[in-house]
Motif scaffolding. Structure first.
Motif, PDB file in Angstrom:
ATOM      1  N   GLN A 177      10.580  -3.912  14.217  1.00 51.45           N
ATOM      2  CA  GLN A 177      10.905  -3.169  15.342  1.00 51.45           C
ATOM      3  C   GLN A 177       9.470  -3.031  16.512  1.00 51.45           C
ATOM      4  O   GLN A 177       9.879  -2.687  17.261  1.00 51.45           O
ATOM      5  N   LYS A 178       8.567  -2.844  15.489  1.00 49.89           N
ATOM      6  CA  LYS A 178       6.972  -2.942  16.251  1.00 49.89           C
ATOM      7  C   LYS A 178       6.722  -3.903  16.973  1.00 49.89           C
ATOM      8  O   LYS A 178       6.256  -4.353  15.956  1.00 49.89           O
ATOM      9  N   PRO A 179       6.855  -4.376  18.290  1.00 50.09           N
ATOM     10  CA  PRO A 179       6.448  -4.777  18.660  1.00 50.09           C
ATOM     11  C   PRO A 179       4.645  -5.570  18.348  1.00 50.09           C
ATOM     12  O   PRO A 179       3.751  -4.556  18.399  1.00 50.09           O
ATOM     13  N   SER A 180       4.404  -6.220  17.608  1.00 53.64           N
ATOM     14  CA  SER A 180       2.661  -6.880  17.500  1.00 53.64           C
ATOM     15  C   SER A 180       2.671  -8.108  18.177  1.00 53.64           C
ATOM     16  O   SER A 180       3.438  -9.022  17.878  1.00 53.64           O
ATOM     17  N   CYS A 181       1.413  -9.046  18.515  1.00 55.23           N
ATOM     18  CA  CYS A 181       1.082  -9.764  18.824  1.00 55.23           C
ATOM     19  C   CYS A 181       1.014 -11.109  17.706  1.00 55.23           C
ATOM     20  O   CYS A 181       1.601 -12.563  17.822  1.00 55.23           O
ATOM     21  N   LEU A 182       0.751 -10.431  16.853  1.00 52.86           N
ATOM     22  CA  LEU A 182       0.620 -11.971  15.307  1.00 52.86           C
ATOM     23  C   LEU A 182       1.404 -11.070  14.306  1.00 52.86           C
ATOM     24  O   LEU A 182       1.284 -10.456  13.417  1.00 52.86           O
ATOM     25  N   LEU A 183       2.010 -12.673  13.399  1.00 48.97           N
ATOM     26  CA  LEU A 183       2.840 -12.363  12.231  1.00 48.97           C
ATOM     27  C   LEU A 183       1.513 -11.525  11.419  1.00 48.97           C
ATOM     28  O   LEU A 183       2.521 -11.341  10.962  1.00 48.97           O
ATOM     29  N   GLU A 184       0.909 -12.333  10.920  1.00 49.04           N
ATOM     30  CA  GLU A 184       0.144 -11.684   9.987  1.00 49.04           C
ATOM     31  C   GLU A 184      -0.154 -10.630  10.466  1.00 49.04           C
ATOM     32  O   GLU A 184      -0.136  -9.497   9.342  1.00 49.04           O
ATOM     33  N   ASN A 185       0.187  -9.723  11.412  1.00 53.03           N
ATOM     34  CA  ASN A 185       0.148  -7.933  11.185  1.00 53.03           C
ATOM     35  C   ASN A 185       1.472  -7.745  11.565  1.00 53.03           C
ATOM     36  O   ASN A 185       1.432  -6.149  10.149  1.00 53.03           O
ATOM     37  N   VAL A 186       2.424  -8.419  11.476  1.00 53.90           N
ATOM     38  CA  VAL A 186       3.616  -7.859  11.725  1.00 53.90           C
ATOM     39  C   VAL A 186       3.669  -7.769   9.703  1.00 53.90           C
ATOM     40  O   VAL A 186       4.501  -6.826   8.779  1.00 53.90           O
ATOM     41  N   ALA A 187       3.605  -9.293   8.540  1.00 51.18           N
ATOM     42  CA  ALA A 187       3.538  -8.476   7.691  1.00 51.18           C
ATOM     43  C   ALA A 187       2.356  -7.670   7.208  1.00 51.18           C
ATOM     44  O   ALA A 187       3.346  -7.447   5.838  1.00 51.18           O
ATOM     45  N   TYR A 188       1.563  -8.061   7.412  1.00 55.47           N
ATOM     46  CA  TYR A 188       0.635  -6.884   6.330  1.00 55.47           C
ATOM     47  C   TYR A 188       1.037  -5.275   6.828  1.00 55.47           C
ATOM     48  O   TYR A 188       0.946  -4.297   6.034  1.00 55.47           O
ATOM     49  N   ARG A 189       2.143  -4.912   7.738  1.00 56.15           N
ATOM     50  CA  ARG A 189       2.653  -3.798   7.739  1.00 56.15           C
ATOM     51  C   ARG A 189       3.526  -3.285   7.181  1.00 56.15           C
ATOM     52  O   ARG A 189       3.229  -2.217   6.529  1.00 56.15           O
ATOM     53  N   ILE A 190       4.105  -4.212   6.820  1.00 54.73           N
ATOM     54  CA  ILE A 190       4.789  -4.503   6.325  1.00 54.73           C
ATOM     55  C   ILE A 190       5.115  -3.964   4.962  1.00 54.73           C
ATOM     56  O   ILE A 190       5.778  -3.069   4.003  1.00 54.73           O
ATOM     57  N   ALA A 191       3.651  -4.541   4.529  1.00 51.71           N
ATOM     58  CA  ALA A 191       3.685  -4.985   3.214  1.00 51.71           C
ATOM     59  C   ALA A 191       2.521  -3.174   2.709  1.00 51.71           C
ATOM     60  O   ALA A 191       3.497  -2.405   1.736  1.00 51.71           O
ATOM     61  N   GLN A 192       1.704  -2.691   3.633  1.00 53.75           N
ATOM     62  CA  GLN A 192       1.533  -1.607   3.305  1.00 53.75           C
ATOM     63  C   GLN A 192       1.948  -0.984   3.458  1.00 53.75           C
ATOM     64  O   GLN A 192       1.698   0.551   2.889  1.00 53.75           O
ATOM     65  N   ARG A 193       3.015  -0.476   4.435  1.00 46.08           N
ATOM     66  CA  ARG A 193       3.940   0.670   4.807  1.00 46.08           C
ATOM     67  C   ARG A 193       5.355   0.829   2.794  1.00 46.08           C
ATOM     68  O   ARG A 193       5.677   1.709   2.710  1.00 46.08           O
ATOM     69  N   LEU A 194       5.773  -0.730   2.510  1.00 40.21           N
ATOM     70  CA  LEU A 194       5.669  -0.447   0.924  1.00 40.21           C
ATOM     71  C   LEU A 194       5.082  -0.181  -0.153  1.00 40.21           C
ATOM     72  O   LEU A 194       5.772   0.616  -0.409  1.00 40.21           O
ATOM     73  N   PHE A 195       3.802  -0.150  -0.063  1.00 38.31           N
ATOM     74  CA  PHE A 195       3.218   0.593  -0.503  1.00 38.31           C
ATOM     75  C   PHE A 195       3.197   1.686  -0.987  1.00 38.31           C
ATOM     76  O   PHE A 195       3.108   2.723  -1.669  1.00 38.31           O
ATOM     77  N   ARG A 196       2.658   2.111   0.890  1.00 32.38           N
ATOM     78  CA  ARG A 196       2.998   3.383   0.397  1.00 32.38           C
ATOM     79  C   ARG A 196       4.338   4.222   0.426  1.00 32.38           C
ATOM     80  O   ARG A 196       3.724   5.745  -0.691  1.00 32.38           O
TER      81      ARG A 196
END
Length: 123
Positions: free
Chosen positions: A66-85
């Protein structure tokens, strides 16, 4: 031995994209996730506290989608980093984020990004 928890075909309407109409009208997305996680104890105990609770994982994915991003790459990275955290026992993540019917001059199809990351801090 490796063990994985999958969440497949998670559907979201979100506002990712470079083009203005993508940020205004949004689009439909499908997320597929595979998390490597130590589930040996849960296999024997049948206790959800001994495994990766997929409802909690879904909530993280939903929040980040639900947090807008320009790139799908950024969306995927944010999801992964949040899950790791949030779930430090996750050893690795394979994640695909697919945009349905992307604005590229075709009717139908998907544009997707897939990442695979290891958690350097997993135990």
């Amino acid at each position: 031995m490796s063990h994985y928890i999958h969440l497949r075909n998670l559907h979201f309407h979100a506002f990712h994209g470079v083009m203005p109409q993508e940020r205004t009208a949004g689009n439909d997305y499908v997320v597929n996730l595979r998390a490597e996680y130590p589930i040996e104890q849960a296999m024997q105990s049948d206790d959800v506290s001994h495994t990766l609770n997929y409802a909690e994982v879904y909530a993280v994915v939903e929040t980040e989608m639900q947090k807008p991003s320009c790139l799908l790459e950024n969306v995927a990275y944010r999801i992964a980093q949040r899950l790791f955290r949030d779930f430090p026992l996750i050893r690795s993540i394979r994640l695909e984020v697919a945009k349905q019917n992307p604005p590229m001059g075709t009717c139908g199809g998907q544009a997707a990004v897939e990442i695979q990351l290891n958690n350097d801090k997993s135990q």
